[in-house]
Design an enzyme around this catalytic site. Structure first.
Site, mmCIF file in Angstrom:
data_model
loop_
_atom_site.group_PDB
_atom_site.id
_atom_site.type_symbol
_atom_site.label_atom_id
_atom_site.label_comp_id
_atom_site.label_asym_id
_atom_site.label_seq_id
_atom_site.Cartn_x
_atom_site.Cartn_y
_atom_site.Cartn_z
ATOM 1 N N GLY A 123 16.820 6.462 -10.591
ATOM 2 C CA GLY A 123 16.135 7.094 -9.415
ATOM 3 C C GLY A 123 15.659 8.534 -9.679
ATOM 4 O O GLY A 123 15.788 9.218 -10.966
ATOM 5 N N LEU A 163 12.900 9.779 -9.303
ATOM 6 C CA LEU A 163 11.716 9.194 -10.403
ATOM 7 C C LEU A 163 10.614 10.450 -10.671
ATOM 8 O O LEU A 163 10.305 11.514 -9.751
ATOM 9 C CB LEU A 163 10.914 8.129 -9.519
ATOM 10 C CG LEU A 163 11.637 6.937 -9.363
ATOM 11 C CD1 LEU A 163 10.952 5.949 -8.468
ATOM 12 C CD2 LEU A 163 12.352 6.459 -10.318
ATOM 13 N N HIS A 212 9.098 7.908 -15.466
ATOM 14 C CA HIS A 212 9.163 6.364 -14.760
ATOM 15 C C HIS A 212 8.174 5.907 -14.349
ATOM 16 O O HIS A 212 8.112 4.642 -14.570
ATOM 17 C CB HIS A 212 10.082 6.606 -13.725
ATOM 18 C CG HIS A 212 11.539 6.990 -13.685
ATOM 19 N ND1 HIS A 212 11.750 8.391 -13.334
ATOM 20 C CD2 HIS A 212 12.648 6.574 -14.450
ATOM 21 C CE1 HIS A 212 13.159 8.686 -13.914
ATOM 22 N NE2 HIS A 212 13.577 7.691 -14.326
ATOM 23 N N GLN A 254 28.220 4.617 -16.816
ATOM 24 C CA GLN A 254 27.599 5.157 -17.725
ATOM 25 C C GLN A 254 27.886 6.863 -17.931
ATOM 26 O O GLN A 254 27.533 7.457 -18.848
ATOM 27 C CB GLN A 254 26.297 4.823 -18.304
ATOM 28 C CG GLN A 254 25.399 5.406 -17.064
ATOM 29 C CD GLN A 254 23.926 4.970 -16.990
ATOM 30 O OE1 GLN A 254 23.849 3.963 -16.876
ATOM 31 N NE2 GLN A 254 22.889 5.823 -17.756
ATOM 32 N N GLN A 280 10.805 5.438 -24.502
ATOM 33 C CA GLN A 280 11.094 6.179 -25.796
ATOM 34 C C GLN A 280 11.904 7.555 -25.688
ATOM 35 O O GLN A 280 12.507 7.607 -26.534
ATOM 36 C CB GLN A 280 9.527 6.234 -26.534
ATOM 37 C CG GLN A 280 9.795 6.926 -27.835
ATOM 38 C CD GLN A 280 10.520 6.092 -28.747
ATOM 39 O OE1 GLN A 280 10.891 4.594 -28.892
ATOM 40 N NE2 GLN A 280 10.966 6.817 -29.947
ATOM 41 N N GLN A 323 19.114 4.247 -26.512
ATOM 42 C CA GLN A 323 19.044 3.282 -25.511
ATOM 43 C C GLN A 323 18.444 2.132 -25.677
ATOM 44 O O GLN A 323 19.087 0.929 -25.462
ATOM 45 C CB GLN A 323 19.113 3.906 -24.047
ATOM 46 C CG GLN A 323 18.954 3.073 -22.871
ATOM 47 C CD GLN A 323 18.952 3.746 -21.712
ATOM 48 O OE1 GLN A 323 20.110 4.163 -21.215
ATOM 49 N NE2 GLN A 323 17.706 3.821 -20.976
ATOM 50 N N VAL A 375 6.559 10.610 -21.868
ATOM 51 C CA VAL A 375 5.864 11.546 -21.161
ATOM 52 C C VAL A 375 6.271 12.935 -20.967
ATOM 53 O O VAL A 375 7.448 13.087 -20.868
ATOM 54 C CB VAL A 375 5.630 11.053 -19.664
ATOM 55 C CG1 VAL A 375 4.508 11.815 -18.857
ATOM 56 C CG2 VAL A 375 5.152 9.477 -19.571
ATOM 57 N N SER A 399 12.642 14.410 -17.591
ATOM 58 C CA SER A 399 13.957 13.970 -17.487
ATOM 59 C C SER A 399 14.165 14.283 -16.134
ATOM 60 O O SER A 399 13.927 15.276 -15.760
ATOM 61 C CB SER A 399 14.496 14.343 -18.488
ATOM 62 O OG SER A 399 16.155 14.408 -17.965
ATOM 63 N N SER A 400 15.011 13.217 -15.424
ATOM 64 C CA SER A 400 15.498 13.987 -14.039
ATOM 65 C C SER A 400 16.542 14.994 -14.219
ATOM 66 O O SER A 400 16.507 15.875 -13.399
ATOM 67 C CB SER A 400 16.176 12.708 -13.712
ATOM 68 O OG SER A 400 15.486 11.548 -13.425
HETATM 69 O O1 PAF Z 1 17.954 5.042 -18.551
HETATM 70 C C1 PAF Z 1 18.404 5.194 -17.365
HETATM 71 O O2 PAF Z 1 17.912 5.580 -16.354
HETATM 72 C C2 PAF Z 1 19.703 4.401 -17.421
HETATM 73 O O3 PAF Z 1 20.262 4.535 -18.417
HETATM 74 C C3 PAF Z 1 19.380 2.789 -17.206
HETATM 75 C C4 PAF Z 1 18.584 1.959 -18.294
HETATM 76 C C5 PAF Z 1 18.664 2.554 -15.713
HETATM 77 C C6 PAF Z 1 20.827 2.245 -16.737
HETATM 78 O O4 PAF Z 1 21.535 2.825 -15.602
#
Ligand code: PAF
Length: 281
Positions: free
Chosen positions: A31, A33, A37, A61, A148, A153, A176, A185-186
């Site tokens: 989220g 966004l 995204h 995570q 990317q 990840q 982007v 990035s958020s």
């Molecule tokens: O990249 C992210 O936003 C997160 O690591 C993901 C892939 C949604 C998993 O929680």
């Protein structure tokens, strides 16, 4: 646009879509966004009949001293953006349903997840692999799209998909950037005006390294030193790592750099905000 909160409903809906012969693409997100995204949604839409996005801030995570509680959340705005950008279904699971009391099963990739972010965030990829594996089992996508910007990840998830035989194609969409080059990035929302001004140095430093490479320099250590030097000139920035690795295996590049295969990745503290960025040489 449909909003689905229950795991059973999402799974049943996906099964029914697949029976109808629909191709499902999937963009998992946490989220808050931004354009990064939204660019993933564009790739997803091109690849399928039905685009599903998930919004879930995954506690598994985040390390014990990380920013799970502060992580920015804006579900209503996110839903509006998904609607505007043509997402068909938003899956909004509840923490209590994904990780009920007594939850005890995790997915660990044990090679590509070790270097780079794996050093300073030892349980991060275990949390990512676990939630992505769960989401794949719920959403049953044909294609899943990652950014990317989180290059390690994406590589770890590709490996998990290969090792665990998930019938999912992984696509990786380009980074982007803001107009001055800062990778979107958020977590950029944590930056104050002064931190934001200095954060752009991270991308500028990567570009300095690329400049050396483009001018014929093939000495990895020299390129990494240039990047580290440029970042470290700014008092606010502290390098966590700057590394050159093979973009698929995450193994360190020590000597020969194969064109298009070297990932220069970094993580940097901008005061207390952890930022990552990368480029491919
Ligand atoms: O990249 C992210 O936003 C997160 O690591 C993901 C892939 C949604 C998993 O929680």
């Amino acid at each position: 646009m449909q909003i689905i909160e229950s795991i059973n409903e999402m799974q049943a809906h996906s099964v029914s879509l697949r029976h109808q012969g629909k191709l499902i693409s999937f963009v998992p997100t946490m989220g808050f966004l931004h354009e990064g995204h939204l660019s993933l949604f564009e790739v997803a839409k091109e690849e399928s009949d039905v685009t599903v996005a998930s919004i879930f801030v995954n506690p598994a995570q985040f390390g014990p001293n990380e920013d799970f509680d502060q992580y920015p959340r804006s579900v209503e705005k996110d839903l509006e953006l998904c609607r505007q950008r043509g997402v068909d279904i938003v899956f909004l699971p509840k923490k209590e349903e994904l990780y009920p009391t007594g939850y005890s099963t995790y997915v660990c990739e044990e090679s590509l997840s070790q270097p780079l972010c794996g050093v300073s965030r030892p349980s991060f990829f275990k949390g990512v692999c676990t939630v992505v594996a769960k989401l794949f089992n719920i959403v049953r996508p044909d294609v899943a799209v990652f950014g990317q910007k989180d290059a390690q990840q994406a590589a770890v998830i590709r490996k998990m998909v290969q090792d665990l035989h998930f019938p999912v194609e992984i696509r990786v969409a380009p980074i982007v950037r803001e107009a001055d080059g800062l990778a979107m990035s958020s977590r950029n929302s944590y930056l104050n005006e002064f931190q934001r001004r200095d954060a752009v140095r991270i991308y500028q430093a990567l570009c300095k390294g690329k400049e050396l490479y483009d001018n014929g320099n093939r000495n990895v250590d020299r390129i990494l030193a240039e990047i580290i030097h440029h970042i470290s000139e700014c008092r606010r920035l502290r390098v966590i790592y700057v590394s050159a690795v093979d973009k698929d295996t995450m193994k360190p590049i020590t000597r020969t750099m194969v064109e298009g295969q070297t990932l220069i990745a970094c993580a940097v503290w901008c005061d207390e905000v952890r930022l990552i960025d990368n480029l491919i040489l």
